[in-house]
Design a protein around this motif. Structure first.
Motif, short mmCIF file in Angstrom:
data_model
loop_
_atom_site.label_atom_id
_atom_site.label_comp_id
_atom_site.label_asym_id
_atom_site.label_seq_id
_atom_site.Cartn_x
_atom_site.Cartn_y
_atom_site.Cartn_z
N LYS A 116 19.80 -18.70 -30.72
CA LYS A 116 19.24 -18.10 -31.94
C LYS A 116 20.20 -18.43 -33.07
O LYS A 116 21.40 -18.54 -32.84
N PRO A 117 19.71 -18.51 -34.30
CA PRO A 117 20.64 -18.71 -35.42
C PRO A 117 21.54 -17.50 -35.63
O PRO A 117 21.15 -16.37 -35.29
N VAL A 118 22.72 -17.73 -36.17
CA VAL A 118 23.70 -16.67 -36.31
C VAL A 118 23.96 -16.38 -37.80
O VAL A 118 23.85 -17.29 -38.64
N GLN A 119 24.23 -15.13 -38.11
CA GLN A 119 24.54 -14.78 -39.51
C GLN A 119 26.01 -15.06 -39.81
O GLN A 119 26.89 -14.64 -39.06
N VAL A 120 26.24 -15.77 -40.92
CA VAL A 120 27.59 -16.22 -41.26
C VAL A 120 28.06 -15.56 -42.56
O VAL A 120 27.30 -15.47 -43.52
N TRP A 121 29.30 -15.09 -42.56
CA TRP A 121 29.96 -14.64 -43.78
C TRP A 121 30.96 -15.73 -44.13
O TRP A 121 31.97 -15.90 -43.43
N LEU A 122 30.63 -16.47 -45.17
CA LEU A 122 31.41 -17.66 -45.52
C LEU A 122 32.57 -17.26 -46.44
O LEU A 122 32.36 -16.84 -47.58
N LYS A 123 33.77 -17.40 -45.90
CA LYS A 123 34.93 -16.85 -46.62
C LYS A 123 35.59 -17.91 -47.49
O LYS A 123 35.90 -19.01 -47.05
N MET A 124 35.81 -17.50 -48.74
CA MET A 124 36.50 -18.39 -49.68
C MET A 124 37.94 -17.92 -49.87
O MET A 124 38.19 -16.72 -49.98
N ASN A 150 21.19 -23.64 -36.90
CA ASN A 150 22.03 -22.63 -36.24
C ASN A 150 22.37 -21.45 -37.14
O ASN A 150 22.92 -20.46 -36.67
N ILE A 151 22.11 -21.60 -38.43
CA ILE A 151 22.58 -20.59 -39.38
C ILE A 151 21.42 -19.75 -39.89
O ILE A 151 20.44 -20.29 -40.44
N ALA A 152 21.53 -18.44 -39.72
CA ALA A 152 20.53 -17.53 -40.29
C ALA A 152 20.92 -17.30 -41.74
O ALA A 152 20.97 -18.22 -42.53
N LYS A 153 21.26 -16.07 -42.08
CA LYS A 153 21.64 -15.74 -43.44
C LYS A 153 23.11 -16.11 -43.67
O LYS A 153 23.91 -16.12 -42.73
#
Ligand code: PLP
Length: 373
Positions: A116-124, A150-153
């Motif tokens: 399933k696609p996974v939710q990512v918190w993209l850190k800067m 692979n990427i949900a939200k």
């Protein structure tokens, strides 16, 4: 009777502080309960706010699995994402969210076949220079992830290095860097830790990530409060926080020493007057900091006095000279309601975060007055 060193954990205060954090910031709030909820007990704390929490944040998959096994179904964010590819199937199966902070994680994430696609918190890395993608590569990586199956939200996130220092310009600089590097990216944003929730209204966004304030401690240096114009509602929020942990034990011995005599390891305390010394069953093996110096505030039967001498592994000394009513069995509070953890931390050259995380061996007693019927 068993050893009387006790960490009383008031879950109703924890729930109250979560509400304060959430309302003070606005939007949704991830309760940060990494490191066993800063030493307070992750499962108990999570259960206490299960109904109201928008989600939780922890540092490692082991911590997240412990919460899932305890029946916590709310979203859980892994603050450092995964450490190796082998974690990904479990992350997907257990419905965990992951921080992505480095390109090596992206390569693995996009190479792996996920159920399933996974939710990512993209850190800067907007200026703390610990982890996170550079502002320059951020939008490109965002586009690459958004397009992948692979990427949900994706949630846009960054973390502040100096938000507890209200006189530093660093927080505003980080906000500006973040803002310009995310222009045109249509996603939710998460910036604020406790210090930013309490001190930097401009940092408010879709998601806050309160940690230390949930445990009733403000990370702001109180001595700075007069230097800045604290927003009134924020000041009220800080005052509204309730200590969750009360660490106590009891006096197990009392002796009088003459002026000039010294006590304990290293004889680092010498009585400047005839002194009544109480010995308390708590030491650095319980998490009371060995670095705490003579004069550190401590309360005996609700009255303030001071730590004296060197803290040993299982015991420490309090000055009872001005507390004639104190007796064997008197209750001693190290931090909690009378003594602020911040004051002890300052006196020991550390921060309340570390004091809480270090508490061990003592009995943990949980209470939740709002659950009493
Ligand atoms: C630990 C942590 C927090 C919580 O910080 P507090 O200062 O305890 O509020 C928030 N965000 C991230 C990324 C963290 O690692």
């Amino acid at each position: 009777m068993s050893r009387p060193a006790i960490a009383h954990i008031r879950l109703d205060a924890f729930r109250h502080n979560y509400q304060v954090a959430k309302q003070s910031h606005g939007g949704k709030a991830l309760a940060v309960i990494k490191a066993n909820a800063y030493g307070h007990g992750a499962v108990q704390c999570a259960k206490a706010i299960e109904k109201e929490a928008d989600g939780f944040a922890v540092a490692a998959i082991e911590e997240a699995l412990q919460l899932r096994e305890a029946g916590i179904n709310a979203p859980i964010l892994l603050l450092e994402g995964f450490f190796e590819a082998a974690e990904l199937p479990l992350i997907v199966a257990k419905n965990l969210w992951i921080v992505i902070h480095h390109v090596w994680q992206i390569e693995i994430l996009l190479m792996t076949k996920l159920e399933k696609p996974v939710q990512v918190w993209l850190k800067m890395d907007s200026g703390m220079h610990r982890v996170g993608l550079s502002p320059a590569e951020y939008a490109t990586v965002y586009a690459r992830l958004s397009a992948h199956e692979n990427i949900a939200k994706i949630v846009l996130m960054s973390h502040f290095s100096d938000a507890d220092n209200l006189n530093s310009h660093h927080t505003q600089q980080q906000m500006a860097v973040f803002k310009s590097a995310t222009v045109g990216l249509d996603s939710e944003v998460s910036l604020a830790n406790s210090a930013a929730i309490l001190g930097w209204q401009q940092a408010a966004s879709d998601w806050s990530r309160p940690g230390i304030m949930l445990y009733g401690t403000s990370p702001l240096n109180v001595n700075q409060a007069h230097l800045i114009k604290v927003d009134l509602t924020k000041a009220e929020a800080k005052n509204a926080l309730r200590p969750v942990m009360q660490l106590t034990s009891r006096i197990i011995s009392i002796r009088k020493i003459a002026k000039g005599a010294s006590i304990g390891y290293g004889s680092i305390f010498t009585a400047e007057r005839d002194t009544t010394v109480g010995v308390v069953a708590c030491g650095y093996a319980d998490g009371y900091p060995r670095s705490a110096t003579t004069g550190t505030p401590i309360a005996v039967d609700g009255k303030m006095t001071r730590l004296i001498g060197r803290v040993s592994m299982d015991m420490l000394f309090v000055d009872l000279t001005d507390l004639p009513a104190a007796a064997i069995g008197s209750q001693v509070e190290f931090w909690g309601d009378q003594v602020s953890a911040n004051a002890v931390a300052e006196s020991a050259g550390t921060i309340a975060y570390e004091l809480f995380c270090n508490v061990k061996r003592v009995q943990f007693q949980y209470s939740d007055t709002s659950n009493l019927k």
